[in-house]
Design a protein around this motif. Structure first.
Motif, PDB file in Angstrom:
ATOM      1  N   LYS A 128      -3.230  -4.455   2.000  1.00  0.00           N
ATOM      2  CA  LYS A 128      -1.889  -4.482   1.421  1.00  0.00           C
ATOM      3  C   LYS A 128      -1.774  -5.540   0.327  1.00  0.00           C
ATOM      4  O   LYS A 128      -1.082  -5.341  -0.676  1.00  0.00           O
ATOM      5  N   SER A 132      -0.739  -4.742  -3.510  1.00  0.00           N
ATOM      6  CA  SER A 132       0.395  -5.432  -4.123  1.00  0.00           C
ATOM      7  C   SER A 132      -0.043  -6.208  -5.364  1.00  0.00           C
ATOM      8  O   SER A 132       0.678  -6.267  -6.368  1.00  0.00           O
ATOM      9  N   TYR A 194       4.023  -4.234  -1.470  1.00  0.00           N
ATOM     10  CA  TYR A 194       4.168  -4.864  -0.159  1.00  0.00           C
ATOM     11  C   TYR A 194       4.622  -6.309  -0.367  1.00  0.00           C
ATOM     12  O   TYR A 194       3.926  -7.105  -0.989  1.00  0.00           O
ATOM     13  N   SER A 197       2.095  -9.009   4.061  1.00  0.00           N
ATOM     14  CA  SER A 197       0.790  -8.373   4.244  1.00  0.00           C
ATOM     15  C   SER A 197       0.474  -8.087   5.704  1.00  0.00           C
ATOM     16  O   SER A 197      -0.642  -7.687   6.031  1.00  0.00           O
ATOM     17  N   SER A 201       4.426  -4.520   7.694  1.00  0.00           N
ATOM     18  CA  SER A 201       5.081  -4.565   6.388  1.00  0.00           C
ATOM     19  C   SER A 201       5.113  -3.187   5.736  1.00  0.00           C
ATOM     20  O   SER A 201       4.193  -2.377   5.896  1.00  0.00           O
ATOM     21  N   ARG A 202       6.195  -2.948   5.009  1.00  0.00           N
ATOM     22  CA  ARG A 202       6.379  -1.672   4.325  1.00  0.00           C
ATOM     23  C   ARG A 202       6.585  -1.922   2.834  1.00  0.00           C
ATOM     24  O   ARG A 202       6.878  -3.031   2.403  1.00  0.00           O
TER      25      ARG A 202
END
Length: 251
Positions: A128, A132, A194, A197, A201-202
């Motif tokens: 993630k 990101s 995100y 992390s 998390s969404r």
């Protein structure tokens, strides 16, 4: 040390050594062609890297009432995509926190230390975080706009003043939406990223709103911005800053 050019990217840089040409933009949406013309990117030498300083204020949490002063330096490379952001935040007299956010070889990492010594948090080689970080790099394209016609980014027209950029690199893929006014000046960029992390998390909508542009070396780029997350209870603006001492191709 960030990676050197790939063969594909090196060939692209060789082809545009005399500047971006209209022929290179034939496949782009009209809004992106018009933007590149308006900011002076056509005919401009390709930006291989950019170094800049940021002076601003940060809020670490939505409930935080006071802004924290910050100073940072960022270096971004376009071939391959990479960046390093080093920030120092003053919490109180004699008390400060340092942070490093980076994206290199397709891997994102984030480290925060108290007093520059004691680790507070560290996130590395997390799927993630990698995603990101890729999205952040793409959102900052306006600092190195010649990369808009480079080998890693493709474009899709949304409407007359909106386009979606998709970046593919190192097995990762991310997209960001670019919004322009009628003069083809960039207003804001949005991407789903995100914010955290951890496992739960969404994706959250992240928005970079441009408050001011300036011309540097014949190129019009953003110098004052606000970065926000769209949380469940509403927008959370967490970073406001002004860029200065901007230098192209010095590394």
């Amino acid at each position: 040390m960030m990676e050197k050019n790939t063969d594909f990217g090196a060939q692209f840089s060789h082809n545009v050594q005399n500047g971006i040409t209209p022929e290179m933009m034939e496949s782009l949406p009209p809004v992106i062609k018009n933007w590149l013309h308006a900011i002076g990117a056509v005919g401009h030498a390709p930006i291989r890297n950019i170094r800049l300083n940021q002076t601003g204020t940060i809020k670490l949490k939505p409930e935080q009432k006071e802004w924290t002063a910050s100073e940072s330096e960022q270096i971004s490379h376009t071939d391959p995509p990479a960046f390093r952001w080093d920030v120092k935040m003053k919490l109180a007299p004699g008390i400060y926190v340092t942070g490093k956010d980076s994206f290199e070889r397709g891997l994102g990492s984030m480290r925060i230390k108290l007093g520059g010594i004691m680790p507070i948090s560290k996130t590395m080689e997390n799927e993630k975080t990698n995603q990101s970080s890729l999205q952040r790099y793409l959102m900052e394209l306006a600092w190195y706009p010649t990369a808009a016609v480079g080998p890693y980014i493709s474009w899709e027209e949304e409407d007359a003043y909106t386009a979606i950029a998709t970046l593919k690199y190192a097995g990762l893929q991310g997209s960001a939406t670019f919004y322009f006014d009628e003069q083809y000046e960039l207003l804001k960029v949005e991407a789903w990223r995100y914010k955290e992390s951890d496992e739960d998390s969404r994706l959250v909508l992240c928005t970079g709103t441009i408050k001011e542009h300036q011309r540097l070396d014949g190129l019009k780029i953003p110098v004052e911005l606000e970065i926000s997350w769209l949380l469940e209870h509403g927008p959370f603006t967490w970073y406001r800053f002004r860029a200065s001492d901007i230098r192209f191709n010095t590394i």
